[in-house]
Design an enzyme around this catalytic site. Structure first.
Site, PDB file in Angstrom:
ATOM      1  CG  ASN A   1      -3.329  -2.814   7.134  1.00 28.34           C
ATOM      2  OD1 ASN A   1      -3.185  -2.415   5.969  1.00 28.34           O
ATOM      3  ND2 ASN A   1      -4.405  -3.463   7.542  1.00 28.34           N
TER       4      ASN A   1
ATOM      5  NE  ARG B   1      -2.019  -6.044   7.096  1.00 27.95           N
ATOM      6  CZ  ARG B   1      -3.164  -6.559   6.646  1.00 27.95           C
ATOM      7  NH1 ARG B   1      -3.757  -7.555   7.282  1.00 27.95           N
ATOM      8  NH2 ARG B   1      -3.718  -6.068   5.547  1.00 27.95           N
TER       9      ARG B   1
ATOM     10  CB  THR C   1      -7.040  -6.777   9.709  1.00 25.46           C
ATOM     11  OG1 THR C   1      -7.398  -7.896   8.900  1.00 25.46           O
ATOM     12  CG2 THR C   1      -7.452  -5.494   9.008  1.00 25.46           C
TER      13      THR C   1
ATOM     14  CE1 TYR D   1      -9.029  -3.374   0.725  1.00 23.51           C
ATOM     15  CE2 TYR D   1      -8.276  -1.305  -0.244  1.00 23.51           C
ATOM     16  CZ  TYR D   1      -8.024  -2.461   0.488  1.00 23.51           C
ATOM     17  OH  TYR D   1      -6.760  -2.691   0.990  1.00 23.51           O
TER      18      TYR D   1
ATOM     19  CG  PHE E   1     -13.317   0.893   7.144  1.00 21.02           C
ATOM     20  CD1 PHE E   1     -12.786   0.339   5.987  1.00 21.02           C
ATOM     21  CD2 PHE E   1     -14.057   0.065   7.992  1.00 21.02           C
ATOM     22  CE1 PHE E   1     -12.965  -0.995   5.676  1.00 21.02           C
ATOM     23  CE2 PHE E   1     -14.244  -1.283   7.685  1.00 21.02           C
ATOM     24  CZ  PHE E   1     -13.696  -1.817   6.523  1.00 21.02           C
TER      25      PHE E   1
ATOM     26  CD  GLU F   1      -8.361  -9.161  -3.884  1.00 18.45           C
ATOM     27  OE1 GLU F   1      -7.216  -9.593  -3.612  1.00 18.45           O
ATOM     28  OE2 GLU F   1      -9.219  -8.912  -3.005  1.00 18.45           O
TER      29      GLU F   1
ATOM     30  CG  HIS G   1      -4.921  -6.393  -0.481  1.00 16.56           C
ATOM     31  ND1 HIS G   1      -6.125  -6.492   0.166  1.00 16.56           N
ATOM     32  CD2 HIS G   1      -4.994  -7.240  -1.556  1.00 16.56           C
ATOM     33  CE1 HIS G   1      -6.903  -7.355  -0.483  1.00 16.56           C
ATOM     34  NE2 HIS G   1      -6.240  -7.820  -1.534  1.00 16.56           N
TER      35      HIS G   1
ATOM     36  CE  LYS H   1      -3.726  -2.394   2.485  1.00 17.18           C
ATOM     37  NZ  LYS H   1      -4.584  -2.394   3.709  1.00 17.18           N
TER      38      LYS H   1
ATOM     39  NE  ARG I   1      -5.905 -12.792   4.670  1.00 16.23           N
ATOM     40  CZ  ARG I   1      -6.640 -11.676   4.780  1.00 16.23           C
ATOM     41  NH1 ARG I   1      -6.524 -10.698   3.882  1.00 16.23           N
ATOM     42  NH2 ARG I   1      -7.474 -11.529   5.772  1.00 16.23           N
TER      43      ARG I   1
HETATM   44  O1  YYY Z   1      -7.965  -8.320   4.399  1.00 16.52           O
HETATM   45  P1  YYY Z   1      -7.420  -7.314   5.364  1.00 16.52           P
HETATM   46  O2  YYY Z   1      -6.634  -6.216   4.698  1.00 16.52           O
HETATM   47  O3  YYY Z   1      -6.622  -7.948   6.481  1.00 16.52           O
HETATM   48  O4  YYY Z   1      -8.655  -6.621   6.118  1.00 16.52           O
HETATM   49  P2  YYY Z   1     -10.151  -6.300   5.632  1.00 16.52           P
HETATM   50  O5  YYY Z   1     -11.061  -6.603   6.782  1.00 16.52           O
HETATM   51  O6  YYY Z   1     -10.452  -6.934   4.326  1.00 16.52           O
HETATM   52  O7  YYY Z   1     -10.133  -4.710   5.465  1.00 16.52           O
HETATM   53  C1  YYY Z   1      -9.490  -4.129   4.353  1.00 16.52           C
HETATM   54  C2  YYY Z   1      -8.699  -2.947   4.820  1.00 16.52           C
HETATM   55  O8  YYY Z   1      -9.589  -1.937   5.298  1.00 16.52           O
HETATM   56  C3  YYY Z   1      -7.755  -3.225   5.982  1.00 16.52           C
HETATM   57  O9  YYY Z   1      -6.507  -3.740   5.563  1.00 16.52           O
HETATM   58  C4  YYY Z   1      -7.618  -1.862   6.604  1.00 16.52           C
HETATM   59  C5  YYY Z   1      -8.956  -1.192   6.327  1.00 16.52           C
HETATM   60  N1  YYY Z   1      -9.814  -1.203   7.516  1.00 16.52           N
HETATM   61  C6  YYY Z   1      -9.909  -0.050   8.275  1.00 16.52           C
HETATM   62  O10 YYY Z   1      -9.253   0.954   7.937  1.00 16.52           O
HETATM   63  N2  YYY Z   1     -10.708  -0.034   9.382  1.00 16.52           N
HETATM   64  C7  YYY Z   1     -11.398  -1.124   9.741  1.00 16.52           C
HETATM   65  N3  YYY Z   1     -12.168  -1.087  10.832  1.00 16.52           N
HETATM   66  C8  YYY Z   1     -11.308  -2.312   8.981  1.00 16.52           C
HETATM   67  C9  YYY Z   1     -10.506  -2.318   7.863  1.00 16.52           C
HETATM   68 MG    MG Z   2      -9.522  -8.255   3.053  1.00 15.54          MG
END
Ligand code: YYY
Ligand code: MG
Length: 151
Positions: A114, A104, A93, A51, A59, A128, A117, A11, A87
């Site tokens: 974070n 992470r 996350t 997304y 968010f 994707e 992705h 990212k 993963r």
């Molecule tokens: O797949 P992953 O990246 O681990 O998490 P997701 O639940 O798919 O969410 C995508 C992305 O959205 C996450 O990496 C950060 C952001 N996010 C956020 O900013 N705030 C949240 N409460 C949940 C997710």
């Molecule tokens: Mg995700």
């Protein structure tokens, strides 16, 4: 375990912080094969599709602003079980909940920053990869040491 492909993106925070080499190295050292790599600043349309599953979440707008704010390094990695393994390499996350040793867990603090992705399942990986890459941008190749990576 069948060979599969997954979509990984560093990212904008990871790119700005100079973490590209660190992150690529972890996938390389694991033994997975890089089959696609490019740097681009995603359009809003691309980010919203990527997304899309989160479009009703509070968010979402901030996430799209963030992911379109600068260059992203988009990649496709291939190997046995690479989707689930990536993963695990990435970690939870929420970076403060991610185990030390994960990307992470070692390199990030905040859920909104974070650094990486990774596709979460075979269907999302296929979606994707197709969203971010043309088929002609992906290389079919065999590393010369393939027999030392897998039996
Ligand atoms: O797949 P992953 O990246 O681990 O998490 P997701 O639940 O798919 O969410 C995508 C992305 O959205 C996450 O990496 C950060 C952001 N996010 C956020 O900013 N705030 C949240 N409460 C949940 C997710
Ligand atoms: Mg995700």
């Amino acid at each position: 375990m069948a060979s599969e492909r997954t979509f990984i993106a560093i990212k904008p925070d990871g790119v700005q912080r100079g973490l590209i080499g660190e992150i690529l190295g972890r996938f390389e050292r694991k033994g997975f094969k890089l089959v696609g790599l490019k740097q681009l600043t995603p359009s809003r349309e691309l980010a919203e599709q990527h997304y899309g599953v989160h479009k009703e979440r509070p968010f979402f707008a901030g996430l799209v602003d963030f992911i379109t704010s600068g260059p992203v390094v988009a990649m496709v990695w291939e190997g046995d079980g690479v989707i689930a393994s990536a993963r695990k390499l990435i970690g939870a996350t929420k970076p403060l909940e991610a185990e030390p040793g994960t990307i992470r867990g070692d390199l990030a603090i905040n859920i909104g920053r974070n650094v990486i992705h990774g596709s979460d399942a075979p269907e999302t990986a296929q979606f994707e990869i197709g969203l971010w890459f043309q088929a002609s941008e992906l290389s079919d190749w065999t590393p010369s040491d393939q027999g030392w990576r897998t039996e």
